[in-house]
Design an enzyme around this catalytic site. Structure first.
Site: not given
Length: 444
Positions: A158, A381
């Protein structure tokens, strides 16, 4: 859902390095990047019904790390307690696994997602049992399932990027894996200099997001009771698009053009407070992330990969939230907290973190919401079609708003609360929203 079988690892994890030479320098992290609150890795989990070419994914990762080279570096201490990134091209950790007894469909539970379980950690072996600085900024595991499906887990530090930056990287990786042209896609921007503190620092706001929760007249706010007592249980709450619209309609008479986030955040915050039953005079907070990319002046550069958000803070007594008018009250507070975030507020936050390196929100009586909706994770994808499940690897005390597959207006709220409050939270959140026949029929 518990994963009973052990994940088979047929080869040792490998370090994937950039396929071409990359800049070898020390990357400055902004105060928003290296604040104590963000010193962990966000662990993303994607489930695909189809198979993928793991070798192609590994090769594509090597290529995309040329542009996203800080993810191939290593975090370490800099000056004055700040963290920096040594862009040394040491590489991202890549692991393969096989779970023949697990199917992609087991991650779905009717129209909702399965609740994360501790056993899911076997889907990301490389990020286990190490200190924060010992874990590479990017750890990946691709696990083949017996049904022919695939699980992709990615732990991304993060400190290096927020959800928008992580989504940008993941989509870039997917494009390279599928040999798609990148002509119309934005290049990553890594320099964090635009968010350096002012000299001298000037803190112009109270910044309640970093203040300690307390009871009225409490002489020692450090002893404020924590609302998280006992073992925690994950709660998964799916709000359909029709549910969200009903919540917006409820707020409309009191809040003009109420957004989906405002209505849902207010509803979940109020239900969370009512299920935990804190002292009525306790001031409880809702902390939520606000994207600052277009709120600062000048705006952050296009493709900015660092942490481009600050925390907004709504605050109220538990009694006010539990009152019959609590939902409208909460929604107005969410709106007001969001509207406070402008360039002055962001600069003040950066300066506060310059003066207080150890600044940390008091989470004892605070609900933290991070929205993973509208950043495109549900469209990732990697060669197996869109995912059938998107979510975190584990459930934490902070609340995640997750996209719902095949319902672009729906949201799943995932949060852990003490076991004794889990059923109450579900009842409070869904009460009055299940009878949606009138709304759904109107929309058909």
């Amino acid at each position: 859902m518990e994963i009973a079988a052990e994940c088979e690892h047929r080869m040792e994890p490998v370090l994937v390095t950039p396929s071409q030479p990359t800049p070898g320098h020390t990357l400055y992290l902004s105060n928003l990047d290296d604040q104590c609150l963000l010193r962990f890795s966000v662990e993303y989990l994607f489930v695909f019904a189809g198979d993928v070419d793991v070798d192609a994914l590994r090769t594509a990762l090597s290529r995309v790390l040329v542009d996203y080279y800080p993810l191939a570096g290593r975090l370490g201490p800099g000056n004055d307690g700040k963290l920096v990134v040594d862009c040394n091209a040491e590489g991202a950790l890549f692991e393969e696994g096989f779970l023949p007894g697990l199917t992609a469909g087991e991650f779905l539970r009717g129209s909702a997602i399965a609740k994360p379980h501790e056993s899911w950690r076997k889907l990301l072996r490389g990020a286990e049992e190490q200190s924060f600085l010992d874990v590479p900024p990017l750890v990946v595991q691709v696990t083949r399932l017996g049904c022919g499906g695939t699980v992709l887990c990615a732990a991304i530090s993060h400190c290096l990027c927020d959800g928008i930056g992580a989504a940008q990287f993941l989509h870039a990786w997917a494009r390279v894996a599928k040999f798609e042209a990148a002509d119309h896609h934005v290049a990553p921007f890594h320099d964090r200099g635009v968010l350096r503190p002012r000299c001298p620092p000037r803190v112009a706001f109270e910044h309640q997001e970093y203040a300690i929760n307390s009871l009225p007249g409490d002489g020692d706010p450090a002893v404020t009771p924590s609302l998280f007592v006992g073992p925690l249980a994950p709660v998964s709450l799916t709000f359909t698009g029709a549910h969200v619209q009903r919540l917006k309609d409820r707020c409309a008479p009191w809040l003009e053009e109420c957004t989906s986030f405002e209505a849902l955040a207010a509803h979940v915050w109020r239900a969370w407070v009512r299920s935990l039953g804190p002292p009525s005079d306790l001031r409880v907070k809702l902390l939520f992330t606000v994207d600052i990319r277009r709120r600062v002046k000048p705006g952050l550069p296009e493709g900015y990969c660092g942490n481009g958000f600050v925390l907004a803070c709504a605050e109220s007594t538990a009694r006010q939230l539990a009152a019959p008018s609590g939902e409208h009250h909460a929604a107005r507070l969410v709106r007001a907290a969001k509207e406070m975030i402008d360039d002055d507020y962001v600069r003040s936050t950066v300066d506060l973190l310059e003066l207080r390196r150890d600044a940390m929100p008091d989470l004892s009586a605070s609900l933290v919401i991070s929205a993973w909706t509208r950043i495109g994770l549900e469209d990732l994808d990697i060669g197996a079609g869109r995912p059938v499940h998107v979510g975190p690897l584990t459930s934490e005390t902070y609340c995640l708003f997750l996209p719902v597959v095949d319902d672009p207006r729906g949201v799943t709220a995932l949060v852990s609360v003490p076991e004794a409050a889990a059923e109450r939270l579900e009842d409070r959140c869904l009460h009055g929203l299940d009878d949606m026949h009138d709304v759904e029929n109107d929309e058909q």
